[in-house]
Design a protein around this motif. Structure first.
Motif, PDB file in Angstrom:
ATOM      1  N   ALA A 295       0.917  -1.068  -0.028  1.00 57.10           N
ATOM      2  CA  ALA A 295      -0.055   0.016   0.016  1.00 57.10           C
ATOM      3  C   ALA A 295       0.929   1.406   0.175  1.00 57.10           C
ATOM      4  O   ALA A 295       0.460   2.194  -0.767  1.00 57.10           O
ATOM      5  N   ALA A 296       2.027   1.164   0.790  1.00 59.73           N
ATOM      6  CA  ALA A 296       2.845   2.345   0.801  1.00 59.73           C
ATOM      7  C   ALA A 296       3.505   2.700  -0.423  1.00 59.73           C
ATOM      8  O   ALA A 296       3.694   3.951  -0.918  1.00 59.73           O
ATOM      9  N   VAL A 297       3.970   1.588  -1.115  1.00 55.49           N
ATOM     10  CA  VAL A 297       4.403   1.758  -2.492  1.00 55.49           C
ATOM     11  C   VAL A 297       3.745   2.360  -3.502  1.00 55.49           C
ATOM     12  O   VAL A 297       3.899   3.242  -4.235  1.00 55.49           O
ATOM     13  N   GLY A 298       2.258   1.741  -3.511  1.00 53.67           N
ATOM     14  CA  GLY A 298       1.340   2.287  -4.387  1.00 53.67           C
ATOM     15  C   GLY A 298       1.163   3.701  -4.322  1.00 53.67           C
ATOM     16  O   GLY A 298       0.989   4.345  -4.990  1.00 53.67           O
ATOM     17  N   ALA A 299       1.025   3.896  -2.828  1.00 45.43           N
ATOM     18  CA  ALA A 299       0.677   5.564  -2.526  1.00 45.43           C
ATOM     19  C   ALA A 299       1.911   6.127  -3.172  1.00 45.43           C
ATOM     20  O   ALA A 299       1.575   7.346  -3.531  1.00 45.43           O
ATOM     21  N   ALA A 300       3.111   5.988  -2.803  1.00 47.06           N
ATOM     22  CA  ALA A 300       4.361   6.643  -3.323  1.00 47.06           C
ATOM     23  C   ALA A 300       4.363   6.648  -4.758  1.00 47.06           C
ATOM     24  O   ALA A 300       4.609   7.872  -5.344  1.00 47.06           O
ATOM     25  N   LEU A 301       3.903   5.822  -5.548  1.00 47.72           N
ATOM     26  CA  LEU A 301       3.736   5.916  -6.870  1.00 47.72           C
ATOM     27  C   LEU A 301       2.862   6.699  -7.317  1.00 47.72           C
ATOM     28  O   LEU A 301       3.089   7.508  -8.481  1.00 47.72           O
ATOM     29  N   GLU A 302       1.877   6.779  -6.776  1.00 50.65           N
ATOM     30  CA  GLU A 302       0.539   7.739  -7.029  1.00 50.65           C
ATOM     31  C   GLU A 302       1.064   9.054  -6.942  1.00 50.65           C
ATOM     32  O   GLU A 302       0.951  10.007  -8.001  1.00 50.65           O
ATOM     33  N   ARG A 303       1.554   9.548  -5.867  1.00 51.57           N
ATOM     34  CA  ARG A 303       2.153  10.885  -5.580  1.00 51.57           C
ATOM     35  C   ARG A 303       3.291  11.176  -6.669  1.00 51.57           C
ATOM     36  O   ARG A 303       3.469  12.190  -7.064  1.00 51.57           O
ATOM     37  N   GLY A 304       4.120  10.245  -6.987  1.00 50.92           N
ATOM     38  CA  GLY A 304       5.209  10.579  -7.924  1.00 50.92           C
ATOM     39  C   GLY A 304       4.707  10.438  -9.448  1.00 50.92           C
ATOM     40  O   GLY A 304       5.586  10.575 -10.119  1.00 50.92           O
ATOM     41  N   GLY A 305       3.451  10.192  -9.650  1.00 50.49           N
ATOM     42  CA  GLY A 305       3.057   9.876 -11.067  1.00 50.49           C
ATOM     43  C   GLY A 305       3.450   8.865 -11.663  1.00 50.49           C
ATOM     44  O   GLY A 305       3.353   8.817 -12.961  1.00 50.49           O
TER      45      GLY A 305
ATOM     46  N   VAL B 212       2.794   4.107 -15.077  1.00 53.96           N
ATOM     47  CA  VAL B 212       3.838   3.302 -15.408  1.00 53.96           C
ATOM     48  C   VAL B 212       3.720   1.682 -15.338  1.00 53.96           C
ATOM     49  O   VAL B 212       3.839   0.786 -15.881  1.00 53.96           O
ATOM     50  N   VAL B 213       3.334   1.554 -14.018  1.00 51.57           N
ATOM     51  CA  VAL B 213       3.070  -0.022 -13.211  1.00 51.57           C
ATOM     52  C   VAL B 213       1.770  -0.494 -14.077  1.00 51.57           C
ATOM     53  O   VAL B 213       1.955  -1.461 -14.201  1.00 51.57           O
ATOM     54  N   ALA B 214       0.868   0.247 -14.366  1.00 55.14           N
ATOM     55  CA  ALA B 214      -0.421  -0.183 -14.910  1.00 55.14           C
ATOM     56  C   ALA B 214      -0.240  -1.188 -16.243  1.00 55.14           C
ATOM     57  O   ALA B 214      -0.664  -2.216 -16.474  1.00 55.14           O
ATOM     58  N   ASP B 215       1.138  -0.442 -16.927  1.00 54.74           N
ATOM     59  CA  ASP B 215       1.431  -1.163 -18.207  1.00 54.74           C
ATOM     60  C   ASP B 215       2.508  -2.068 -18.016  1.00 54.74           C
ATOM     61  O   ASP B 215       2.600  -2.832 -19.085  1.00 54.74           O
ATOM     62  N   LEU B 216       2.955  -2.644 -16.923  1.00 55.26           N
ATOM     63  CA  LEU B 216       3.835  -3.693 -16.669  1.00 55.26           C
ATOM     64  C   LEU B 216       3.247  -5.002 -16.592  1.00 55.26           C
ATOM     65  O   LEU B 216       1.962  -5.200 -16.147  1.00 55.26           O
ATOM     66  N   PRO B 217       3.745  -5.959 -17.043  1.00 52.62           N
ATOM     67  CA  PRO B 217       3.149  -7.164 -16.934  1.00 52.62           C
ATOM     68  C   PRO B 217       2.707  -7.915 -15.563  1.00 52.62           C
ATOM     69  O   PRO B 217       1.838  -8.422 -15.396  1.00 52.62           O
ATOM     70  N   ASP B 218       3.681  -7.749 -14.735  1.00 51.89           N
ATOM     71  CA  ASP B 218       3.473  -8.317 -13.348  1.00 51.89           C
ATOM     72  C   ASP B 218       3.359  -7.216 -12.460  1.00 51.89           C
ATOM     73  O   ASP B 218       3.529  -7.182 -11.103  1.00 51.89           O
ATOM     74  N   GLY B 219       2.826  -6.060 -12.678  1.00 52.39           N
ATOM     75  CA  GLY B 219       2.635  -5.173 -11.724  1.00 52.39           C
ATOM     76  C   GLY B 219       3.735  -4.642 -10.994  1.00 52.39           C
ATOM     77  O   GLY B 219       4.824  -4.465 -11.436  1.00 52.39           O
ATOM     78  N   LEU B 220       3.513  -4.767  -9.667  1.00 52.49           N
ATOM     79  CA  LEU B 220       4.613  -4.300  -8.558  1.00 52.49           C
ATOM     80  C   LEU B 220       5.704  -5.322  -8.834  1.00 52.49           C
ATOM     81  O   LEU B 220       7.043  -5.079  -8.373  1.00 52.49           O
ATOM     82  N   GLY B 221       5.306  -6.640  -9.141  1.00 51.69           N
ATOM     83  CA  GLY B 221       6.328  -7.690  -9.243  1.00 51.69           C
ATOM     84  C   GLY B 221       7.220  -7.799 -10.357  1.00 51.69           C
ATOM     85  O   GLY B 221       8.096  -8.676 -10.450  1.00 51.69           O
ATOM     86  N   THR B 222       6.945  -6.832 -11.446  1.00 52.90           N
ATOM     87  CA  THR B 222       7.794  -6.609 -12.566  1.00 52.90           C
ATOM     88  C   THR B 222       9.304  -6.431 -12.455  1.00 52.90           C
ATOM     89  O   THR B 222       9.694  -5.544 -11.698  1.00 52.90           O
ATOM     90  N   ARG B 223      10.063  -7.436 -12.779  1.00 56.47           N
ATOM     91  CA  ARG B 223      11.547  -7.111 -12.736  1.00 56.47           C
ATOM     92  C   ARG B 223      11.820  -5.949 -13.858  1.00 56.47           C
ATOM     93  O   ARG B 223      11.322  -6.083 -14.936  1.00 56.47           O
ATOM     94  N   LEU B 224      12.827  -5.099 -13.303  1.00 52.34           N
ATOM     95  CA  LEU B 224      13.122  -3.886 -14.238  1.00 52.34           C
ATOM     96  C   LEU B 224      14.567  -4.025 -14.677  1.00 52.34           C
ATOM     97  O   LEU B 224      15.443  -4.886 -14.151  1.00 52.34           O
TER      98      LEU B 224
END
Ligand SMILES: Nc1ncnc2c1ncn2[C@@H]1O[C@H](COP(=O)(O)OP(=O)(O)OP(=O)(O)O)[C@@H](O)[C@H]1O
Length: 607
Positions: A462-472, A476-488
């Motif tokens: 939840a904290a990571v999601g909120a930080a992503l939201e604040r940082g715009g 980016v995550v919505a387009d990734l295959p495994d969401g937050l679990g996607t390896r970059l």
């Protein structure tokens, strides 16, 4: 000499700490392997002499000695090689870990500006593989020493004059050193050209420069320059190779003369009945082994010196880090000794952060160039402060001083009236957050990439999601295959490469992970984003900062886009290391100074 011994001890220490048993066994099995060769030659001598004198028992015992020696040699070679790889691997991991601690664990950033430090670290990084090689180099030298020692004893037993054969190792070793020096001089003479050659190759092949090279038609120019520089390097180095080859020929001639001399001497002794046929066989065998032993000695000697050179850099770095730690401990002790004890970082800011006549300069090439020249201003608690100014005005430097990465040359940075340097640096750092121009592209999962901004909450989705939201970065995550679990990162089989702007949004989210920071800095972390996105993001940061007013947290924004910074509570204009204007957008526009002029220029440009 003491330094050399210390470096040697440090590298041996790494090997023995990383794999104590394997390192010990490598040394011991090395000795067994080394001794087995001359002992096997001795076995053959005894068999020959015993056979010629019809001594069947003696021949059988010698055959047993020979067989046992060969078996022991074979077994110890296998175990030696196993130990060698184990020690290298474990010591390598140990050394790189310590290297990361030494470089990354150094508290501030000032050492990154120290040319000596940068030079040493750069070289150690290039040669880090060698750090794990001291046990191997030592085992090699011990092996050679054991072979030469036993050989000398066997030869002296026949005739002391034969001692010259192992002593011929000395000119060989000396010639080996001269050969190494010749090559080293050539490497040093061509090191700049070699660096240029590599740089040209990097420019010509790196995908990120591809477009620019094509637009400017630089591919051919780079290719030509590369060919020219490569030809220079090759010519100089092949001259050195020829010289080294000449020295090798001299070495071979000396060895051959020694070989012939030793055989002639033992034959003469045999003719005079002063040596047995077995002695002749023994000397021929030992002389034949000698040339490979000397070759090995030269190889290990060279390796030893190379490893020792890296070891000296490594101990330099250790000493540097230890000095820094000592200085920090002294500072902490001074804080502890003060009557009031070390000040705690306040839970909330009441007076804000004050810069009082701050001077700061970077030191390089023995000179200090002043970058901040008497900066004074108050950053009020709970405010959003924008720093603006031309390239090189000193904005980033000021931000780093606020974070405590550097200390002012003179003047003070006061947090609620307390010197920033009086706080425990780690405690202050825990209350800072933000993002910088040179953000890191952490090729982990998205969750880890962002979550490391607040390590205790790295698992908190939840904290990571909120930080992503604040940082715009939610998009980016919505387009990734495994969401937050996607390896970059494109270099991993399951990794996804991001665009520059997408990486930057993750870096922003990382900078927004910490809760209730007292200082939040955003030093142009949005350069890869378009003006509208930057404006929207900064408005969001400013809104979040205002929500955080109850703890008096200060947000510092650095941007070249005046339209973006206009919403700040206070704008500080820096010019050539000096504060020339401060105030709100409205006040600065009304004043009609530099800010108003630059704002006007930019807004006309956008129209
Ligand atoms: N690590 C460094 N070592 C030596 N000089 C430095 C270093 N970093 C910055 N400088 C110099 O200090 C001056 C101020 O640099 P700084 O990065 O603080 O400016 P800035 O206002 O942030 O510039 P920009 O808008 O281009 O980012 C510049 O002249 C720069 O060359």
């Amino acid at each position: 000499m003491r330094d050399t011994l210390r470096s040697y001890g440090a590298l041996m220490g790494i090997g023995f700490r990383a794999a104590p048993w394997h390192a010990t066994w490598q040394l011991l099995t090395g000795i067994v392997t080394a001794v087995s060769l001359p002992v096997a030659a001795l076995g053959i001598k005894i068999i020959v002499d015993a056979s010629l004198s019809d001594d069947l028992n003696g021949a059988l015992y010698a055959a047993l000695l020979l067989g046992g020696t060969c078996a022991a040699a074979l077994a110890s070679v296998f175990y030696y090689v196993h130990c060698l790889f184990t020690v290298r691997e474990r010591a390598g991991a140990h050394a790189t870990r310590e290297l990361m601690d030494l470089v990354g664990g150094t508290h501030g950033l000032a050492h990154h500006e120290n040319p000596d430090y940068l030079d040493q670290v750069q070289r150690i990084r290039q040669e880090q593989d060698q750090l794990s090689g001291m046990v191997n180099a030592t085992a090699g030298i011990v092996r050679v020493g054991a072979t030469l020692g036993v050989t000398a004893v066997l030869l002296v037993a026949i005739d002391p004059r034969l001692l010259f054969l192992p002593l011929l190792a000395l000119p060989s070793l000396w010639l080996g050193k001269v050969r190494r020096d010749v090559r080293k001089r050539a490497d040093e003479a061509t090191s700049e050209s070699e660096r240029l050659r590599r740089h040209l190759f990097e420019l010509g092949t790196a995908p990120e420069y591809g477009a620019e090279l094509r637009v400017f038609g630089l591919t051919e120019v780079l290719g030509d320059r590369h060919r020219k520089v490569a030809a220079e390097v090759t010519a100089r180095r092949s001259r050195a190779d020829w010289q080294a080859a000449g020295l090798s020929v001299i070495d071979a001639v000396i060895s051959a003369l020694g070989y012939i001399g030793a055989i002639a001497l033992v034959l003469m002794l045999a003719v005079r009945q002063e040596a047995t046929p077995g002695d002749v066989v023994l000397v021929v065998g030992l002389a034949a082994q000698m040339s490979s032993t000397v070759g090995t000695a030269v190889g290990y000697g060279t390796h030893f010196l190379q490893v020792l050179t890296v070891g000296q850099r490594f101990t330099w770095l250790r000493r540097y880090a230890a000095d820094e730690r000592r200085a920090l401990r002294a500072l902490a002790a001074a804080r502890d000794a003060s009557a009031a004890g070390p000040p705690a970082v306040p839970g909330r800011l009441r007076e804000g952060i004050e810069l009082r006549d701050v001077h700061f300069g970077y030191t390089g090439g023995g000179q200090t160039r002043e970058v901040l020249r008497g900066v004074s201003c108050l950053l009020p608690p709970g405010s959003v402060v924008a720093l603006v100014g031309d390239n090189g005005a000193g904005k980033s430097t000021l931000v780093k001083l606020l974070c405590g990465f550097y200390r002012p040359g003179s003047g003070s940075v006061l947090v609620d009236g307390v010197e920033l340097s009086a706080f425990d640096p780690a405690e202050w750092r825990d209350r800072c957050a933000g993002a910088f121009q040179d953000y890191a592209r952490l090729e982990f999962t998205v969750r880890e990439n962002v979550g490391v901004g607040d390590l205790p909450r790295i698992e908190d989705h939840a904290a990571v999601g909120a930080a992503l939201e604040r940082g715009g970065g939610s998009g980016v995550v919505a387009d990734l295959p495994d969401g937050l679990g996607t390896r970059l990162g494109g270099r991993w089989p399951d990794g996804v490469e991001l665009s520059g702007g997408q990486w930057q949004k993750l870096a922003l989210a990382r900078g927004l992970m910490r809760q209730a920071p007292l200082l939040c800095v955003f030093d142009e972390p949005t350069a890869a984003l378009d003006a509208h996105t930057e404006h929207a993001l900064f408005e969001r940061f400013a809104a979040a900062a205002r929500e955080n007013r109850d703890i008096g947290g200060i947000t510092v924004l650095v941007s070249h886009r005046f339209s973006t910074v206009s919403m700040a509570d206070m704008i500080v204009v820096l010019d050539d290391g000096r504060v020339t204007e401060t105030g709100t957008h409205r006040e600065l526009m009304a004043r009609g100074g530099t800010y108003a002029e630059l704002y006007g220029l930019q807004s006309r440009g956008y129209r």
